[in-house]
Design an enzyme around this catalytic site. Structure first.
Site, mmCIF file in Angstrom:
data_model
loop_
_atom_site.group_PDB
_atom_site.id
_atom_site.type_symbol
_atom_site.label_atom_id
_atom_site.label_comp_id
_atom_site.label_asym_id
_atom_site.label_seq_id
_atom_site.Cartn_x
_atom_site.Cartn_y
_atom_site.Cartn_z
ATOM 1 N N GLU A 48 -0.087 -0.948 5.642
ATOM 2 C CA GLU A 48 1.016 -0.604 6.536
ATOM 3 C C GLU A 48 1.001 0.879 6.884
ATOM 4 O O GLU A 48 1.484 1.274 7.943
ATOM 5 C CB GLU A 48 2.365 -0.956 5.889
ATOM 6 C CG GLU A 48 3.553 -0.921 6.852
ATOM 7 C CD GLU A 48 4.251 0.439 6.923
ATOM 8 O OE1 GLU A 48 5.110 0.593 7.811
ATOM 9 O OE2 GLU A 48 3.951 1.354 6.117
ATOM 10 N N ASP A 67 0.835 -1.209 0.000
ATOM 11 C CA ASP A 67 0.000 0.000 0.000
ATOM 12 C C ASP A 67 0.865 1.252 0.000
ATOM 13 O O ASP A 67 2.077 1.206 0.249
ATOM 14 C CB ASP A 67 -0.952 0.019 1.206
ATOM 15 C CG ASP A 67 -0.208 0.051 2.536
ATOM 16 O OD1 ASP A 67 0.836 -0.635 2.653
ATOM 17 O OD2 ASP A 67 -0.669 0.748 3.451
#
Lengths: 380, 380
Positions: free
Chosen positions: A150, A96
């Protein structure tokens, strides 16, 4: 045509309407060089929470590699060799990014690739994918972990979900997190503890202040202690860490004419991995023991990770990739591996100082360099 | 009946419809004793902004008194004698109250009158009205001032509007503000100055705090100075005042993992009337001169008022009403008179500790006492 009356059970059934074609899975060509593959990854947006298309693409590309077993849990993809080697190494990266800031699609210019997630950390993910595709017979068994979320709240973190629900997928002797570290090995990470120090007082009208007790004034010894604090620089597993104890927030006051009865100083202790979370909290309590703090409130705590560079696999890794290992001051997901008993380091091509910035970019030479160094270590 | 077409100038004119009866002006009977008149005033609600009915009632009652000239400006009513006396005394009071809290209508019980505005300050207004009605030939010319919006923002204050726009209506040698003071003369008032002390720093990630400069830590000397500050207790015109220098607010912090580059301590200096506003600010700057303050920002300043008890009219007043004059620590509208060159004191039957409270009340004996003492002074 008029609708038939809606009578439950008796209304004429229609044939199920087929779903419109689902979006096709984006194709990743793992034979591209690392820089081109990074560009391709950047051009598949994957802001936290919207990782599915990229997770699909990664899963599909890996399933085409016969030497890997591929598993998926949510938008987390794990691929493993099973060669019966003496050691297993985990290569992990999050897929991400922070929100896009007018910086997608990517743009290559003079050997520099610009775009959201270039440094943090699609360049690292590209290196993982290149190793997966090009090292079918590594000297150590390999586990590739691609995880989501994350960049957002810790409870959403895909690596955390795997650690909780599929810990066996993360098993290994040593882990490399391909977070941006400018191609240097960064060992372990410091812990971070945030504590609210609440000062007490008694309200009164400020025109008759002697009838009250000022909670903001009561914070004077706390700030003096912080200003005078000498942080430690302990050496842990051969790396010198550098601590810090800082106020990151202060708030107090009721109204412009009232002696305040509350003031809270929020301190953040960044501590070396020779302390546990409990020891870190005990240290904070001790530092302010005689400062009249009414209450200590832990707001946040994430434990540290030791560098683990004394482990044979880690030592061989540092020797293979070259350079001098340095400590990681900021908290990273290496700590999650550490909590699972897996020593871990950060090693990736990105630049941490460019992470989350509008002008995020990566030096493409470093992508190739990291890939080569890892391949050398895994095929020596 | 159908409407005639609307053609400008040619449409048939209707007779103007008379307004529905306006609310009748509430009647104030100034022959009532002070306690009964206070009850009547409380039962005419006059929360700040809604003073019109009470202002109407006061104006109407005063216009019935032939020895007074009555003027009105907004909801402010001023009534004056013009007897050519050597001195003129102003008796002033605000007619608004804080919001009603289930405490209207008033209730008399065992000599105590309960209700919103009893102490602050309709008992004082009742005394003003009783003097206006019963002392047609005072030994000093009298000016009665009834004003609105004292309980809200300073720029709405009716006495301030009169001072700005009709200063001649407020002319006098001495003023008595009938604010609650438990029947004691309270001389002058302290000034109040609020200053934001802005500390500077430099942002950095809290994991690498040595790259920044912590603005909250920089506030340590400011808080230490405040905690150690010894306030003055100067004697001004025979009254001992009592100062205070206090933090009333502090704010700093960017995020839980950032070294903050800003921290502001807001201090409130309550100072005796031997200082001017300028001197008060200079004092604050001097106190913190070596504390590393990046910027001083004045947020609010209201000047003090000297007690003025050495003025012959004031001395005669104190002697006539008896008791020992005491200083007023809080800021009041006496300061507005002071700014117009009119020495002023607080003297009223209410209890300042009960002001703005749900259980606000007034001892009715004190209402009669204050009225008698004022009458004695004005008819000696």
């Amino acid at each position: 045509m008029e609708s038939a009356p809606e009578i439950p059970g008796t209304a004429p059934r229609e044939d199920p309407v087929p779903d419109p074609d689902p979006d096709p899975v984006p194709v990743l060509d793992l034979s591209l060089d690392g820089a081109s593959l990074t560009a391709r990854l950047v051009d598949i947006p994957s802001v936290s929470g919207d990782e599915k298309p990229l997770a699909d693409a990664i899963e599909t590309a890996l399933r085409a590699l016969p030497h890997l077993r591929v598993d998926r849990y949510g938008n987390n993809v794990v691929a493993r060799t099973a060669l019966g080697r003496a050691e297993r190494v985990v290569l992990a990266g999050h897929i991400d990014t922070v929100p896009i800031a007018d910086n997608v699609p990517s743009r290559l210019e003079d050997g520099v690739l610009w775009g959201c997630g270039t440094s943090d950390m699609k360049a690292g993910v590209a290196v993982q994918l290149r190793i997966a595709a090009t090292v079918p017979e590594p000297n150590r068994d390999l586990t590739f972990v691609f995880y989501d979320n994350e960049e957002v709240a810790a409870h959403l973190n895909g690596l955390g979900h795997l650690a909780d629900d599929r810990p066996d997928w993360l098993a290994g002797d040593f882990a490399v997190l391909l977070e941006p570290s400018e191609g240097q090995v960064e060992g372990g990470c410091q812990g971070t503890l945030r504590v609210g120090l609440r000062m007490a007082g008694q309200r009164a009208h400020s025109a008759r202040s002697w009838k009250g007790a000022n909670a903001i004034h009561a914070a004077a010894p706390v700030l003096a202690r912080l200003a005078a604090y000498e942080p430690r620089r302990p050496v842990v597993d051969g790396l010198e860490f550098r601590e810090g104890l800082n106020a990151v927030g202060i708030t107090g006051g009721v109204a412009g004419n009232v002696i305040p009865d509350e003031c809270t100083v929020t301190v953040n202790y960044r501590y070396a991995p020779d302390l546990t979370e409990q020891e870190a909290l005990a240290h904070v309590r001790e530092v302010f023991a005689d400062c009249g703090v009414a209450r200590f409130e832990v707001e946040d705590s994430s434990g540290p990770a030791r560098p683990g560079l004394t482990h044979p696999a880690a030592a061989a890794f540092v020797e293979a990739v070259g350079g001098e290992a340095r400590p990681k001051y900021g908290w990273t997901d290496v700590s999650r591996f550490s909590a699972l008993g897996v020593p871990a380091v950060n090693y990736g091509p990105g630049d941490p100082n460019l992470a989350h910035k509008r002008d995020e970019r990566v030096d493409t030479d470093l992508i190739g360099h990291c890939e080569e160094r890892l391949r050398a270590w895994l095929t020596a």
